[in-house]
Write a protein that holds these residues in place. Structure first.
Motif, PDB file in Angstrom:
ATOM      1  N   UNK A 189      -0.126   1.485   2.001  1.00  0.00           N
ATOM      2  CA  UNK A 189       1.240   1.329   2.488  1.00  0.00           C
ATOM      3  C   UNK A 189       1.719  -0.112   2.356  1.00  0.00           C
ATOM      4  N   UNK A 190       3.005  -0.260   1.993  1.00  0.00           N
ATOM      5  CA  UNK A 190       3.698  -1.546   1.885  1.00  0.00           C
ATOM      6  C   UNK A 190       3.465  -2.263   0.559  1.00  0.00           C
ATOM      7  N   UNK A 191       2.647  -1.721  -0.325  1.00  0.00           N
ATOM      8  CA  UNK A 191       2.379  -2.443  -1.565  1.00  0.00           C
ATOM      9  C   UNK A 191       3.634  -2.530  -2.427  1.00  0.00           C
ATOM     10  N   UNK A 192       3.762  -3.633  -3.145  1.00  0.00           N
ATOM     11  CA  UNK A 192       4.896  -3.846  -4.037  1.00  0.00           C
ATOM     12  C   UNK A 192       4.890  -2.835  -5.175  1.00  0.00           C
ATOM     13  N   UNK A 193       6.079  -2.502  -5.639  1.00  0.00           N
ATOM     14  CA  UNK A 193       6.218  -1.576  -6.773  1.00  0.00           C
ATOM     15  C   UNK A 193       5.776  -2.198  -8.084  1.00  0.00           C
ATOM     16  N   UNK A 194       5.369  -3.479  -8.074  1.00  0.00           N
ATOM     17  CA  UNK A 194       4.821  -4.076  -9.289  1.00  0.00           C
ATOM     18  C   UNK A 194       3.470  -3.442  -9.630  1.00  0.00           C
ATOM     19  N   UNK A 201      -2.934   8.867   2.559  1.00  0.00           N
ATOM     20  CA  UNK A 201      -2.278   8.023   3.571  1.00  0.00           C
ATOM     21  C   UNK A 201      -1.149   7.207   2.942  1.00  0.00           C
ATOM     22  N   UNK A 202      -1.393   6.727   1.737  1.00  0.00           N
ATOM     23  CA  UNK A 202      -0.389   5.916   1.044  1.00  0.00           C
ATOM     24  C   UNK A 202       0.837   6.753   0.688  1.00  0.00           C
ATOM     25  N   UNK A 203       0.610   7.944   0.159  1.00  0.00           N
ATOM     26  CA  UNK A 203       1.716   8.839  -0.200  1.00  0.00           C
ATOM     27  C   UNK A 203       2.532   9.184   1.037  1.00  0.00           C
ATOM     28  N   UNK A 204       1.855   9.479   2.131  1.00  0.00           N
ATOM     29  CA  UNK A 204       2.558   9.843   3.369  1.00  0.00           C
ATOM     30  C   UNK A 204       3.489   8.719   3.800  1.00  0.00           C
ATOM     31  N   UNK A 205       3.052   7.471   3.689  1.00  0.00           N
ATOM     32  CA  UNK A 205       3.886   6.323   4.094  1.00  0.00           C
ATOM     33  C   UNK A 205       5.076   6.161   3.164  1.00  0.00           C
ATOM     34  N   UNK A 206       4.827   6.203   1.857  1.00  0.00           N
ATOM     35  CA  UNK A 206       5.900   5.984   0.887  1.00  0.00           C
ATOM     36  C   UNK A 206       6.944   7.094   0.932  1.00  0.00           C
ATOM     37  N   UNK A 207       6.549   8.294   1.299  1.00  0.00           N
ATOM     38  CA  UNK A 207       7.487   9.412   1.283  1.00  0.00           C
ATOM     39  C   UNK A 207       8.387   9.467   2.506  1.00  0.00           C
ATOM     40  N   UNK A 208       8.161   8.621   3.481  1.00  0.00           N
ATOM     41  CA  UNK A 208       9.097   8.545   4.601  1.00  0.00           C
ATOM     42  C   UNK A 208      10.393   7.921   4.082  1.00  0.00           C
ATOM     43  N   UNK A 209      11.533   8.545   4.359  1.00  0.00           N
ATOM     44  CA  UNK A 209      12.802   8.049   3.813  1.00  0.00           C
ATOM     45  C   UNK A 209      13.069   6.579   4.106  1.00  0.00           C
ATOM     46  N   UNK A 235       1.870  -7.767   1.453  1.00  0.00           N
ATOM     47  CA  UNK A 235       1.180  -6.477   1.564  1.00  0.00           C
ATOM     48  C   UNK A 235      -0.136  -6.586   2.334  1.00  0.00           C
ATOM     49  N   UNK A 236      -1.118  -7.255   1.732  1.00  0.00           N
ATOM     50  CA  UNK A 236      -2.414  -7.363   2.396  1.00  0.00           C
ATOM     51  C   UNK A 236      -2.296  -8.243   3.642  1.00  0.00           C
ATOM     52  N   UNK A 237      -1.524  -9.334   3.545  1.00  0.00           N
ATOM     53  CA  UNK A 237      -1.414 -10.261   4.657  1.00  0.00           C
ATOM     54  C   UNK A 237      -0.928  -9.605   5.931  1.00  0.00           C
ATOM     55  N   UNK A 238       0.091  -8.750   5.839  1.00  0.00           N
ATOM     56  CA  UNK A 238       0.622  -8.107   7.047  1.00  0.00           C
ATOM     57  C   UNK A 238      -0.382  -7.141   7.659  1.00  0.00           C
ATOM     58  N   UNK A 239      -1.129  -6.443   6.808  1.00  0.00           N
ATOM     59  CA  UNK A 239      -2.177  -5.565   7.324  1.00  0.00           C
ATOM     60  C   UNK A 239      -3.289  -6.376   7.984  1.00  0.00           C
ATOM     61  N   UNK A 240      -3.617  -7.522   7.401  1.00  0.00           N
ATOM     62  CA  UNK A 240      -4.655  -8.366   7.978  1.00  0.00           C
ATOM     63  C   UNK A 240      -4.211  -8.910   9.333  1.00  0.00           C
ATOM     64  N   UNK A 241      -2.941  -9.303   9.450  1.00  0.00           N
ATOM     65  CA  UNK A 241      -2.420  -9.760  10.738  1.00  0.00           C
ATOM     66  C   UNK A 241      -2.612  -8.679  11.799  1.00  0.00           C
ATOM     67  N   UNK A 242      -2.252  -7.448  11.476  1.00  0.00           N
ATOM     68  CA  UNK A 242      -2.411  -6.356  12.435  1.00  0.00           C
ATOM     69  C   UNK A 242      -3.882  -6.141  12.802  1.00  0.00           C
ATOM     70  N   UNK A 243      -4.764  -6.241  11.813  1.00  0.00           N
ATOM     71  CA  UNK A 243      -6.190  -6.049  12.083  1.00  0.00           C
ATOM     72  C   UNK A 243      -6.738  -7.163  12.975  1.00  0.00           C
ATOM     73  N   UNK A 252     -10.099   1.008 -12.917  1.00  0.00           N
ATOM     74  CA  UNK A 252      -9.991   0.098 -11.786  1.00  0.00           C
ATOM     75  C   UNK A 252     -10.900   0.550 -10.659  1.00  0.00           C
ATOM     76  N   UNK A 253     -11.277  -0.425  -9.825  1.00  0.00           N
ATOM     77  CA  UNK A 253     -12.067  -0.190  -8.618  1.00  0.00           C
ATOM     78  C   UNK A 253     -11.098  -0.353  -7.450  1.00  0.00           C
ATOM     79  N   UNK A 254     -10.605   0.772  -6.911  1.00  0.00           N
ATOM     80  CA  UNK A 254      -9.534   0.733  -5.912  1.00  0.00           C
ATOM     81  C   UNK A 254     -10.087   0.645  -4.492  1.00  0.00           C
ATOM     82  N   UNK A 255      -9.568  -0.328  -3.724  1.00  0.00           N
ATOM     83  CA  UNK A 255      -9.878  -0.500  -2.306  1.00  0.00           C
ATOM     84  C   UNK A 255      -8.669  -0.107  -1.474  1.00  0.00           C
ATOM     85  N   UNK A 256      -8.836   0.761  -0.481  1.00  0.00           N
ATOM     86  CA  UNK A 256      -7.752   1.011   0.460  1.00  0.00           C
ATOM     87  C   UNK A 256      -7.581  -0.222   1.333  1.00  0.00           C
ATOM     88  N   UNK A 257      -6.336  -0.571   1.653  1.00  0.00           N
ATOM     89  CA  UNK A 257      -6.032  -1.846   2.292  1.00  0.00           C
ATOM     90  C   UNK A 257      -6.759  -2.023   3.628  1.00  0.00           C
TER      91      UNK A 257
END
Length: 325
Positions: A178-183, A304-312, A12-20, A209-214
């Motif tokens: 986006x991409x976070x595990x369902x765990x 942003x997260x909801x928009x990603x997850x709701x794509x079929x 999850x975080x790793x793939x976003x970091x690669x893109x960044x 919780x203290x939530x950070x967007x990826x």
């Protein structure tokens, strides 16, 4: 940063970091865990001439030495992270998280790597003894997972103190996106609602919780890597705000225009002494050293997260009717 290695890059975080990092112009070597299906996780579909994908396992010390060669910066994210599964298989968490970190530290030392960033977690603090939680807060191992991360952090800092390895412990609070595990709680709720379920299964809704967007978490990693004054230190990536699980889920339901009912699922409850009831991080250190601040509000990040997850095509990767440890 010119030539970097990201372990756990298929996650999850790793793939976003690669893109960044690619967006920053870096030459990135990305480690995906070896599997016989040649599946690269969330690195699938990322195409760039400056991206080299390798497959292997951080539990192998010789392999770690190989992938750290000719790298000036290493971002070590590879780890087992699911807290519920750590109750079932604690030995595997010690093997991957502690021994894997030892292997990466030794490999960086052998290859004279200029910077090593080891990924920690706010779970090492346990339930807050005071807030906001700064880097001096006591460590409380309330799960085998958090214990393994405390051990990994200690191993890394021992290499700084004993050998002068330029290590920084990066400690993100609860990252989502986006991409976070369902765990994790946020994808669990979004995928159930998106699948049309109206009785949403949850665990304890009282913890905060203290939530950070990826995107903000990844920006924090890069800011820390660029700052020499972070070497030899533990650095929080946090927003400095907290919200209860119950209020988070109400916000998600509102954003998704869903009329739902919350149902407590006993298997989603942690053992009483293992639940972390309050997390709210102090970000004054990272802000003073690097100028980093979160750019996304929780509402904007959730949208942003909801928009990603709701794509079929994305929702189809998840199993909303199944509890994911």
């Amino acid at each position: 940063m010119k030539k970097v290695l990201v372990t756990g890059a298929d996650g999850f975080i790793g793939s976003h970091l690669v893109e960044a990092l690619l967006a920053e112009g870096c030459e990135v070597r990305a480690l995906a865990q070896y599997n016989s299906f040649n599946f690269l996780g969330y690195l699938e579909g990322i195409s760039n001439t400056r991206l080299e994908v390798v497959q292997g396992d951080v539990r192998d010390p010789d392999f770690c030495r190989t992938i750290c060669r000719d790298r000036d910066t290493v971002f070590h994210l590879a780890a087992l992270i699911a807290i519920p599964y750590s109750y079932v298989a604690p030995d595997s968490y010690i093997d991957t998280n502690v021994k894997g970190t030892l292997n990466i530290c030794q490999a960086c030392r052998d290859n004279n790597v200029e910077r090593l960033l080891v990924t920690s977690t706010s779970e090492v603090y346990g339930t807050a003894l005071y807030v906001p939680i700064d880097e001096k807060h006591p460590k409380q191992p309330q799960s085998p997972y958090s214990a393994s991360k405390i051990g990994a952090d200690a191993i890394a800092m021992s290499f700084y103190n004993a050998f002068g390895l330029p290590v920084t412990i990066v400690r993100p609070f609860n990252t989502y996106g986006p991409r976070q595990s369902a765990r994790a709680i946020i994808p669990t709720i979004i995928t159930q609602i998106a699948a049309g379920i109206r009785e949403i299964k949850v665990g304890d809704l009282s913890p905060t919780r203290d939530f950070n967007f990826v995107e903000d978490t990844c920006a924090g990693f890069i800011a820390i890597a660029r700052c020499h004054d972070t070497v030899g230190r533990e650095v929080n990536i946090a927003t400095g705000t907290e919200i209860s699980m119950a209020d988070t889920l109400k916000m998600i339901a509102e954003l998704m225009n869903a009329d739902v009912k919350w149902v407590t699922d006993p298997q989603r409850l942690r053992p009483a002494k293992s639940e972390v009831f309050r997390l709210c991080g102090d970000n004054s250190l990272i802000t003073s050293l690097t100028g980093w601040r979160p750019k996304n509000s929780l509402r904007d990040g959730l949208s942003k997260t909801i928009e990603w997850f709701c794509r079929p095509e994305n929702l189809s990767r998840y199993k909303p009717h199944t509890y994911n440890r």
